[in-house]
Design a protein around this motif. Structure first.
Motif, PDB file in Angstrom:
ATOM      1  N   SER A 157      -4.973   1.577   4.092  1.00 58.14           N
ATOM      2  CA  SER A 157      -4.877   0.323   3.206  1.00 58.14           C
ATOM      3  C   SER A 157      -5.044  -0.842   3.572  1.00 58.14           C
ATOM      4  CB  SER A 157      -2.942   0.413   3.634  1.00 58.14           C
ATOM      5  OG  SER A 157      -2.447   0.684   4.118  1.00 58.14           O
ATOM      6  N   ALA A 215      -9.806   0.238  -5.087  1.00 60.61           N
ATOM      7  CA  ALA A 215      -9.558   1.089  -5.896  1.00 60.61           C
ATOM      8  C   ALA A 215     -10.225   2.563  -6.021  1.00 60.61           C
ATOM      9  CB  ALA A 215      -8.398   0.438  -6.755  1.00 60.61           C
ATOM     10  N   ARG A 260      -5.766   1.287  -0.681  1.00 66.83           N
ATOM     11  CA  ARG A 260      -4.288   0.252  -1.188  1.00 66.83           C
ATOM     12  C   ARG A 260      -4.634  -1.430  -0.694  1.00 66.83           C
ATOM     13  NH1 ARG A 260      -0.445   1.631   0.650  1.00 66.83           N
ATOM     14  NH2 ARG A 260      -1.093   2.976   1.666  1.00 66.83           N
ATOM     15  N   THR A 282      -0.474  -0.734  -5.278  1.00 64.12           N
ATOM     16  CA  THR A 282      -1.871  -1.588  -4.566  1.00 64.12           C
ATOM     17  C   THR A 282      -2.210  -3.194  -5.530  1.00 64.12           C
ATOM     18  OG1 THR A 282      -4.235  -1.368  -3.881  1.00 64.12           O
ATOM     19  CG2 THR A 282      -3.907  -0.972  -5.987  1.00 64.12           C
TER      20      THR A 282
END
Length: 280
Positions: free
Chosen positions: A137, A175, A179, A248
């Motif tokens: 992320s 994606a 994220r 996200t």
């Protein structure tokens, strides 16, 4: 066991202020953390405080090569990268357009956008491959100025609105592999500096103590400024792999309620007519 046990993060601007608090919290939650910062002295302080849990890289977020070197240092040291926290930034101290000197507009704009926006973009570029590999992320520090006026002047406010757009675009592009989210803190007493291009490089936000106390007491609905450490739970939430699977492209408005109340005085009390030399 901490919520980030076994994870590896990289924090830009992580050797002071909010960034330092994020590093401290991530380590407490079980993560190992790399830090990209311009200050070798502050990085040495992190190493002394956290030992082998932290590795530092001296560099400038405006240089892609420095961002790549920081990512390489983290992966070489810890074997992976799970989370990028883009946090380095500068402020314009609320300088309104009418007070921006003609000879400082270009330099001020370039510096604010190079650090606050391009710095995040370059960090994302540098960290992309290891984050895709770990299905990790990215978290970017925004500001209440990413949603509302009066959290800065036009340069800072525009840069933070741009960060919100960057988060949404990268969340779309990356994606389902990575994220991308943001945390938008409110007022905070840290060593956040002003832009050198505006002559504010040696001025920190903590130095305007009277204004901060007023902001916390009169503008922030919770009645005080949160500490840097009190903001860090939001970063742990977004970095964790348990509760944030659906999350996200989100930005947490984490400003002590400023968005619910708004700022007290329109135009910041500036007499625009007088400053422009006009008559009413």
């Amino acid at each position: 066991m901490g919520r980030l046990e076994g994870q590896v993060a990289l924090v830009t601007g992580g050797a002071s202020g909010l960034g330092h608090a994020i590093v401290e919290r991530f380590v407490a939650e079980g993560a190992r953390v790399g830090v990209l910062d311009r200050s070798a002295e502050r990085l040495a302080g992190l190493a002394a405080a956290f030992g082998g849990a932290v590795c530092g890289t001296v560099g400038d977020v405006r240089a892609l090569a420095d961002n790549r070197r920081a990512v390489e240092d983290v992966v070489d040291r810890f074997g992976r990268l799970d989370c990028l926290v883009g946090n380095a930034g500068v402020w314009d101290f609320g300088t309104p357009l009418v007070d921006l000197d003609d000879d400082k507009v270009d330099a001020g704009f370039s510096e604010l956008f190079d650090i606050n926006v391009k710095g995040y973009l370059l960090a994302a570029k540098a960290a992309l491959k290891p984050l895709v590999e770990s299905r990790g992320s990215m978290i970017f520090t925004v500001s209440n100025a990413g949603f509302y006026p009066a959290g800065g002047g036009p340069l800072y406010t525009a840069s933070k609105h741009a960060v919100v757009g960057l988060i949404r675009q990268l969340a779309f592009e990356l994606a389902p592999h990575v994220r991308v989210n943001g945390v938008a803190p409110g007022g905070i007493a840290t060593d956040l500096r002003g832009a050198a291009g505006l002559g504010l490089a040696e001025t920190s936000i903590a130095s305007v103590r009277e204004g901060l106390e007023h902001f916390g007491r009169e503008v922030t609905p919770i009645g005080r400024l949160p500490t840097p450490a009190e903001y860090t739970g939001a970063y742990v939430f977004f970095a964790s792999r348990g509760d944030t699977v659906p999350t996200t492209g989100a930005v947490l408005n984490h400003d002590g309620g400023v968005g619910a109340r708004g700022f007290a005085s329109a135009a910041g009390g500036h007499d625009l007519i007088q400053k422009l030399g006009l008559t009413r």
